[in-house]
Design a protein around this motif. Structure first.
Motif, mmCIF file in Angstrom:
data_model
loop_
_atom_site.group_PDB
_atom_site.id
_atom_site.type_symbol
_atom_site.label_atom_id
_atom_site.label_comp_id
_atom_site.label_asym_id
_atom_site.label_seq_id
_atom_site.Cartn_x
_atom_site.Cartn_y
_atom_site.Cartn_z
ATOM 1 N N PHE A 166 -90.866 -142.982 9.076
ATOM 2 C CA PHE A 166 -90.037 -143.907 9.834
ATOM 3 C C PHE A 166 -89.720 -143.334 11.211
ATOM 4 O O PHE A 166 -89.744 -142.116 11.403
ATOM 5 N N ALA A 169 -87.278 -140.051 11.784
ATOM 6 C CA ALA A 169 -87.307 -139.231 10.571
ATOM 7 C C ALA A 169 -87.357 -137.747 10.893
ATOM 8 O O ALA A 169 -87.015 -136.912 10.059
ATOM 9 N N SER A 172 -91.281 -135.524 15.322
ATOM 10 C CA SER A 172 -91.468 -134.758 16.563
ATOM 11 C C SER A 172 -90.724 -133.428 16.497
ATOM 12 O O SER A 172 -91.187 -132.417 17.017
ATOM 13 N N LEU A 184 -90.827 -135.288 23.277
ATOM 14 C CA LEU A 184 -89.464 -135.772 23.446
ATOM 15 C C LEU A 184 -88.850 -135.995 22.058
ATOM 16 O O LEU A 184 -89.472 -136.555 21.172
ATOM 17 N N ALA A 186 -85.195 -137.375 20.245
ATOM 18 C CA ALA A 186 -83.877 -137.940 20.507
ATOM 19 C C ALA A 186 -83.398 -138.732 19.320
ATOM 20 O O ALA A 186 -84.172 -139.117 18.457
ATOM 21 N N ASP A 187 -82.098 -138.956 19.318
ATOM 22 C CA ASP A 187 -81.477 -139.599 18.180
ATOM 23 C C ASP A 187 -81.546 -141.119 18.296
ATOM 24 O O ASP A 187 -80.538 -141.798 18.242
ATOM 25 N N ASN A 282 -86.800 -134.513 4.877
ATOM 26 C CA ASN A 282 -86.196 -133.841 6.038
ATOM 27 C C ASN A 282 -84.698 -134.106 6.148
ATOM 28 O O ASN A 282 -84.173 -135.039 5.564
ATOM 29 N N SER A 312 -85.341 -128.656 6.620
ATOM 30 C CA SER A 312 -84.516 -129.069 7.751
ATOM 31 C C SER A 312 -85.320 -128.694 8.990
ATOM 32 O O SER A 312 -85.382 -127.529 9.367
#
Ligand code: GTP
Ligand code: MG
Length: 342
Positions: A166, A169, A172, A184, A186-187, A282, A312
């Motif tokens: 997804f 997830a 990257s 890149l 990002a959240d 993850n 993690s």
């Protein structure tokens, strides 16, 4: 700009015409024929180059012509050859006939060359028509036209392992921790807009290439989100790592996420959904006391006989065993031979 599909029109150079000429020199009363041949036209050649990563050049140069050959000259001089046009393409470029879709060439290594449109041959000059009984020929030959081609170029990255999952997830993040790739991160969903490649050093084992592609959501094959067009870039991989976000903050069920991604893979290409898969749960650092989200996906992996790792990515925890599993799986598939890729 990352461009992975283009159509191009190629025109190779025309051959130069042959020349009609007779030697004229002060002390030679009747000089013989000395018209030279025309030079060959230049060809259009694709060359795979590891420092090129996109087909964007062709987006701006869809029509490419190589130079014509020069006409022959007197004194038996052949005309100059038309310069070849050499066009660098990324490794992974697939060349097809634009009209029929027939595969013409697949660049899988740097330094491979394909003469995609051949230059026309130069015409013969009159000197070459001379015989014992035909001493003053006036025949000559026009140069031949160069080939014209309409081709489609498609880039399918060459990687050993593909990351799927997804958006958001952590794909990257994972590639950034196991390779030198710095995509890149990002959240928010759809941070990754184009694929990233990273080389993973697996210690004593052979290093390998991982591809990180944009995330998939329900309906990707219908164009939802960024759609499924980037799946092309993991078609050549032998192993997929399915990254599943098990943190409570997604508001979704990891098992359902897994199924959605599998359905999207299958809609794109049934073979992709059957590819050897490793599951990476993850964001375990966000789990807290309730481990049910983790156990759910772990059980699913066990049922499907897929190797499972809790990681993690952001804290680089649990990554060593995961990387080792990737390397070992690749090594095993390599032993099985090329039949391993379906
Ligand atoms: N807490 C925690 N956050 C993580 C972890 N891995 C990734 N993140 C965060 O999750 C967010 C998304 O990470 P990305 O690596 O960009 O996710 P992605 O799968 O590449 O997302 P797209 O490119 O949109 O498909 C970022 O804010 C990361 O910092 C993790 O292990 N733990
Ligand atoms: Mg990403």
């Amino acid at each position: 700009m990352f461009v992975d599909q283009v159509q191009v029109k190629l025109k190779a150079g025309r051959g130069g015409d042959g020349c009609v000429s007779f030697r004229r020199e002060a002390k030679v009363p009747r000089g013989g024929p000395d018209g030279g041949h025309g030079g060959n036209g230049g060809s259009v050649v694709f060359v795979s180059d590891a420092s090129v990563h996109s087909l964007s050049y062709f987006r701006f140069h869809p029509l490419l012509r190589a130079r014509n050959g020069a006409p022959g000259e007197g004194g038996n001089r052949t005309g100059a050859r038309g310069a070849e046009m050499r066009l660098p393409v990324p490794v992974g470029t697939v060349v097809k006939d634009a009209a029929t879709g027939d595969l013409l060439f697949d660049f899988v290594r740097p330094g491979q060359a394909l003469t995609a449109a051949k230059g026309g041959k130069g015409g013969r000059g009159n000197a070459s028509y001379a015989t014992a009984t035909h001493q003053a020929p006036r025949e000559w030959e026009p140069g031949r036209p160069g080939e014209e081609k309409e081709l489609s170029l498609e880039l399918k990255l060459i990687a050993d392992v593909g990351l799927v999952g997804f958006p958001n997830a952590g794909k990257s993040t994972l590639i950034s921790k196991i390779s030198a790739a710095r995509p890149l991160i990002a959240d928010y969903p759809f941070t990754t807009l184009t694929p990233n490649l990273g080389v993973v050093d697996a210690g004593a084992m052979k290093s390998f290439i991982v591809a990180d592609i944009p995330g998939l959501i329900e309906g990707a094959h219908l164009g939802q989100g960024l759609g499924d067009r980037f799946l092309r870039h993991i078609e050549r991989t032998r192993v997929l790592v399915h990254v599943v976000d098990v943190s409570p903050y997604t508001g979704r069920d990891p098992v359902q996420d897994f199924d959605v991604v599998m359905r999207e893979l299958a809609s794109f290409d049934a073979r992709l959904a059957r590819r050897t898969m490793i599951v990476a749960a993850n964001k375990v650092d966000l789990l807290g006391r309730d481990k049910s989200r983790l156990t759910g996906i772990k059980r699913l992996a066990a049922r499907r006989k897929m190797p499972f790792f809790a990681i993690s990515a952001i804290k680089a925890e649990g990554l060593k065993p995961l990387v080792r599993a990737m390397a070992e799986t690749l090594a095993r598939l390599e032993e099985d031979g090329p039949g391993g890729v379906s």
